[in-house]
Write a protein that holds these residues in place. Structure first.
Motif, PDB file in Angstrom:
ATOM      1  N   ARG A  82       3.752 -36.343  13.648  1.00 56.67           N
ATOM      2  CA  ARG A  82       2.935 -36.148  14.848  1.00 56.67           C
ATOM      3  C   ARG A  82       2.438 -34.703  14.920  1.00 56.67           C
ATOM      4  NH1 ARG A  82       2.957 -40.390  18.115  1.00 56.67           N
ATOM      5  NH2 ARG A  82       4.556 -41.981  17.828  1.00 56.67           N
ATOM      6  N   PRO A  83       1.219 -34.497  15.432  1.00 53.87           N
ATOM      7  CA  PRO A  83       0.631 -33.149  15.468  1.00 53.87           C
ATOM      8  C   PRO A  83       1.439 -32.157  16.288  1.00 53.87           C
ATOM      9  CG  PRO A  83      -1.047 -34.831  15.866  1.00 53.87           C
ATOM     10  CD  PRO A  83       0.285 -35.527  15.875  1.00 53.87           C
ATOM     11  N   SER A  84       2.140 -32.611  17.331  1.00 52.77           N
ATOM     12  CA  SER A  84       2.857 -31.692  18.208  1.00 52.77           C
ATOM     13  C   SER A  84       3.929 -30.912  17.458  1.00 52.77           C
ATOM     14  CB  SER A  84       3.510 -32.463  19.363  1.00 52.77           C
ATOM     15  OG  SER A  84       4.440 -33.415  18.877  1.00 52.77           O
ATOM     16  N   TRP A  85       4.375 -31.430  16.322  1.00 52.55           N
ATOM     17  CA  TRP A  85       5.439 -30.765  15.570  1.00 52.55           C
ATOM     18  C   TRP A  85       5.014 -29.379  15.106  1.00 52.55           C
ATOM     19  CZ3 TRP A  85      10.374 -30.918  14.467  1.00 52.55           C
ATOM     20  CH2 TRP A  85      10.854 -30.280  13.334  1.00 52.55           C
ATOM     21  N   THR A  86       3.770 -29.232  14.688  1.00 53.52           N
ATOM     22  CA  THR A  86       3.323 -27.963  14.102  1.00 53.52           C
ATOM     23  C   THR A  86       3.257 -26.832  15.120  1.00 53.52           C
ATOM     24  OG1 THR A  86       1.011 -28.571  14.474  1.00 53.52           O
ATOM     25  CG2 THR A  86       1.981 -29.157  12.341  1.00 53.52           C
ATOM     26  N   SER A  87       3.224 -27.154  16.411  1.00 53.34           N
ATOM     27  CA  SER A  87       3.077 -26.115  17.433  1.00 53.34           C
ATOM     28  C   SER A  87       4.412 -25.553  17.901  1.00 53.34           C
ATOM     29  CB  SER A  87       2.313 -26.675  18.644  1.00 53.34           C
ATOM     30  OG  SER A  87       3.049 -27.724  19.252  1.00 53.34           O
ATOM     31  N   ILE A  88       5.525 -26.061  17.391  1.00 53.37           N
ATOM     32  CA  ILE A  88       6.830 -25.549  17.782  1.00 53.37           C
ATOM     33  C   ILE A  88       7.016 -24.156  17.204  1.00 53.37           C
ATOM     34  CG2 ILE A  88       9.324 -25.885  17.608  1.00 53.37           C
ATOM     35  CD1 ILE A  88       8.808 -28.870  17.460  1.00 53.37           C
ATOM     36  N   SER A  89       7.396 -23.220  18.058  1.00 59.16           N
ATOM     37  CA  SER A  89       7.551 -21.824  17.634  1.00 59.16           C
ATOM     38  C   SER A  89       9.017 -21.480  17.482  1.00 59.16           C
ATOM     39  CB  SER A  89       6.906 -20.884  18.652  1.00 59.16           C
ATOM     40  OG  SER A  89       5.534 -21.154  18.788  1.00 59.16           O
ATOM     41  N   THR A  90       9.356 -20.851  16.377  1.00 53.99           N
ATOM     42  CA  THR A  90      10.707 -20.362  16.143  1.00 53.99           C
ATOM     43  C   THR A  90      10.621 -18.947  15.594  1.00 53.99           C
ATOM     44  OG1 THR A  90      10.751 -21.296  13.906  1.00 53.99           O
ATOM     45  CG2 THR A  90      11.654 -22.665  15.675  1.00 53.99           C
ATOM     46  N   GLU A  91      11.721 -18.196  15.708  1.00 57.67           N
ATOM     47  CA  GLU A  91      11.754 -16.828  15.205  1.00 57.67           C
ATOM     48  C   GLU A  91      11.486 -16.805  13.707  1.00 57.67           C
ATOM     49  OE1 GLU A  91      12.518 -12.630  16.021  1.00 57.67           O
ATOM     50  OE2 GLU A  91      12.082 -14.377  17.260  1.00 57.67           O
ATOM     51  N   VAL A  92      12.110 -17.753  12.997  1.00 58.02           N
ATOM     52  CA  VAL A  92      11.847 -17.927  11.570  1.00 58.02           C
ATOM     53  C   VAL A  92      10.962 -19.163  11.426  1.00 58.02           C
ATOM     54  CG1 VAL A  92      12.849 -18.283   9.291  1.00 58.02           C
ATOM     55  CG2 VAL A  92      14.093 -16.945  11.004  1.00 58.02           C
ATOM     56  N   ASP A  93       9.684 -18.936  11.172  1.00 58.89           N
ATOM     57  CA  ASP A  93       8.706 -20.018  11.236  1.00 58.89           C
ATOM     58  C   ASP A  93       8.688 -20.812   9.928  1.00 58.89           C
ATOM     59  OD1 ASP A  93       6.765 -21.650  12.201  1.00 58.89           O
ATOM     60  OD2 ASP A  93       5.108 -20.291  11.768  1.00 58.89           O
ATOM     61  N   LEU A  95       9.886 -24.938   8.241  1.00 54.24           N
ATOM     62  CA  LEU A  95      10.204 -26.316   8.585  1.00 54.24           C
ATOM     63  C   LEU A  95      11.697 -26.554   8.696  1.00 54.24           C
ATOM     64  CD1 LEU A  95       8.930 -29.073   9.104  1.00 54.24           C
ATOM     65  CD2 LEU A  95       9.122 -29.557   6.661  1.00 54.24           C
ATOM     66  N   VAL A  96      12.475 -25.906   7.829  1.00 52.72           N
ATOM     67  CA  VAL A  96      13.925 -26.096   7.834  1.00 52.72           C
ATOM     68  C   VAL A  96      14.527 -25.637   9.166  1.00 52.72           C
ATOM     69  CG1 VAL A  96      16.099 -25.416   6.760  1.00 52.72           C
ATOM     70  CG2 VAL A  96      14.108 -25.906   5.328  1.00 52.72           C
ATOM     71  N   ALA A  97      14.113 -24.465   9.649  1.00 57.48           N
ATOM     72  CA  ALA A  97      14.635 -23.955  10.916  1.00 57.48           C
ATOM     73  C   ALA A  97      14.272 -24.875  12.067  1.00 57.48           C
ATOM     74  CB  ALA A  97      14.099 -22.555  11.170  1.00 57.48           C
ATOM     75  N   LYS A  98      13.055 -25.376  12.069  1.00 56.60           N
ATOM     76  CA  LYS A  98      12.629 -26.272  13.136  1.00 56.60           C
ATOM     77  C   LYS A  98      13.399 -27.586  13.092  1.00 56.60           C
ATOM     78  CE  LYS A  98       7.953 -24.330  13.313  1.00 56.60           C
ATOM     79  NZ  LYS A  98       6.508 -24.593  13.153  1.00 56.60           N
TER      80      LYS A  98
END
Length: 518
Positions: A82-93, A95-98
């Motif tokens: 889903r597109p909403s996944w790409t907008s999640i922000s993390t300190e370490v950007d 996929l594994v961290a998310k």
């Protein structure tokens, strides 16, 4: 609609979609060894489906079994498309961290949903086939804000079944239900903004902290049975719906936070401040967004896991409001009322602010127990929200630095009148003395957290001591590091209406970290 009293089924056996769940009295001796399939009935507005299935073999939607190791990855992989996944922000950007953050939150929420299902199966909770939420049920209203207390049902004290976490080999979520949970958590994560402190990582940290405190509550003392634990914890240990609300509230409590305090939103005469009457602006915004997303048709599966009748739905909603609004510690009126409620619940004889009639006869036993339980849940939320101050020094300084960066960013953009570099050190000492340490002492006073309460208080006192000694130097280093980051910030023109489309309508242009009006 039926009255709430009719939502509880006292019969010995009830059937959900041709799946029979017998009460303990009629359950065959082999039932404990081989538990039957559990089902949560959907409201009439959606075709019912099976959400909980026995393991180790779970059934996919075609009726075939699939490997248990794929049960956790399939819903996540489906959600990642889903597109909403790409907008999640993390300190370490990356996929594994998310993925780790999403999986961690889903696992915590799922554990409490399993508790809810387990309790319903034991007590034969009535699934209201005619339950269609009213418009009032579907809306979040802040007309009354928080309730003084949210009643905890007496049924939690009955029976001798274990209300703890059911064994994973006995109960598990279906693939379809788990997918809905993954999608909801991912959607909530995508609604957090890319700001230094009030982001999805903070929400995840708060959720894990709330989970830790709840686990301490639900762990019986030595030689203590479940009924004794329920009595000592004012019913919380035996109330999985209330436990779920605590971690759910932690997850959603800062959704769409703007990175500035409520006072700044009010000063800007923002549309949000007007919408929520200049009080608890950010908190009410977060509650409203989280609730509206949950009420979407695509999350009917998840709704039916959480509440199966109007009574549960209203109770969930009121606990959600109480716990999230408790995090607005800048609301002096609410804080004062909270102190009175705590004094009345835990120290009525010592209160000089309550008259004799109020302190002695205002509550019956059930109401007083519910008041105490409500207050404890609110303190869980408050303590989890600032858990970094009651953890090791490294965790405290990590999140303190992020908060400093966030407020500095707001100040540079003209959204704050105070420069964080001025008074940050002394401000932290005051925060410890007037909020953190008294809050940690309350965790100990209520007597439900065991040794965790002492650990939280000890860490708070130690962090305060170290900050007294090292705070000035720490702030100096934070300021230097923050100034370097600001200087490296790539200039980017950003134009938006300020205040948000109303008032004088001035436009604020942001070039890099500098702001000016036109």
């Amino acid at each position: 609609m039926q009255s709430s009293s009719s939502y509880f089924n006292t019969s010995n056996q009830c059937s959900y979609n041709n799946i029979s769940i017998s009460s303990k009295a009629n359950r065959p001796a082999s039932a404990k060894a081989n538990r039957i399939t559990y089902c949560l009935q959907q409201p009439r507005i959606q075709k019912p489906s099976t959400h909980f299935l026995t393991t180790p073999q779970k059934m996919n939607e075609t009726g075939n079994t699939f490997d248990k190791t794929n049960a956790l990855t399939t819903p996540l992989d489906r959600t990642l498309r889903r597109p909403s996944w790409t907008s999640i922000s993390t300190e370490v950007d990356n996929l594994v961290a998310k993925k780790k953050l999403i999986q961690s939150n889903v696992s915590i929420l799922e554990s409490f949903l399993l508790k809810i299902a387990y309790k319903r199966s034991i007590h034969s909770t009535a699934f209201d086939d005619q339950f269609i939420p009213s418009l009032d049920d579907l809306r979040i209203s802040f007309s009354e804000d928080t309730s003084e207390k949210v009643m905890f049902p007496n049924v939690t004290y009955c029976g001798d079944d274990n209300y703890g976490m059911p064994r994973s080999e006995n109960l598990a979520m279906s693939d379809k239900a788990q997918t809905a949970l993954y999608e909801y958590v991912t959607k909530i994560a995508s609604m957090y903004r890319d700001i230094p402190f009030h982001n999805f990582e903070h929400a995840s940290h708060v959720t894990m902290s709330a989970n830790k405190l709840l686990n301490r509550i639900c762990t019986p003392y030595e030689d203590e049975d479940e009924e004794d634990t329920a009595a000592r914890t004012f019913g919380i240990s035996a109330d999985p719906l209330a436990q779920f609300v605590a971690v759910f509230s932690a997850l959603v409590h800062d959704v769409d936070h703007r990175g500035v305090p409520n006072a700044q939103l009010v000063a800007e005469r923002s549309m949000l401040a007007i919408q929520f009457n200049n009080r608890n602006v950010a908190e009410k915004r977060s509650i409203t967004l989280a609730w509206n997303v949950l009420m979407r048709d695509r999350f009917r599966e998840l709704q039916s896991l959480i509440f199966v009748n109007a009574y549960e739905m209203r109770r969930f909603k009121q606990l959600l409001v109480n716990t999230v609004l408790a995090t607005d510690i800048s609301d002096k009126e609410r804080s004062a009322i909270g102190k009175l409620r705590w004094q009345e619940a835990f120290h009525p004889s010592q209160s000089s602010l309550l008259d004799e009639e109020s302190s002695n006869s205002r509550f019956d036993d059930a109401s007083l127990r519910s008041l105490k339980a409500t207050l404890v849940l609110e303190r869980i939320m408050q303590a989890s929200d600032v858990a970094h101050t009651m953890q090791h020094w490294k965790a405290f300084t990590k999140w303190n630095k992020r908060l400093y960066r966030e407020l500095s960013k707001g100040y540079r953009e003209g959204r704050g009148s105070l420069d964080p570099r001025e008074g940050w050190c002394d401000g932290e000492i005051g925060f410890f003395d007037f909020y953190i340490i008294p809050l940690a002492k309350k965790l100990k006073e209520c007597g439900v957290f065991g040794s965790a309460a002492s650990e939280y208080l000890d860490h708070a006192l130690e962090n305060r001591r170290r900050w007294q000694e090292e705070g000035k130097e720490t702030v100096k280093l934070m300021a230097m590091e923050n100034d370097v980051l600001a200087a490296k910030y790539v200039p980017r023109r950003n134009t938006y209406l300020h205040p948000e489309g109303i008032g004088n309508g001035h436009k604020v242009h942001t070039v890099g970290w500098m702001a000016f009006e036109t």
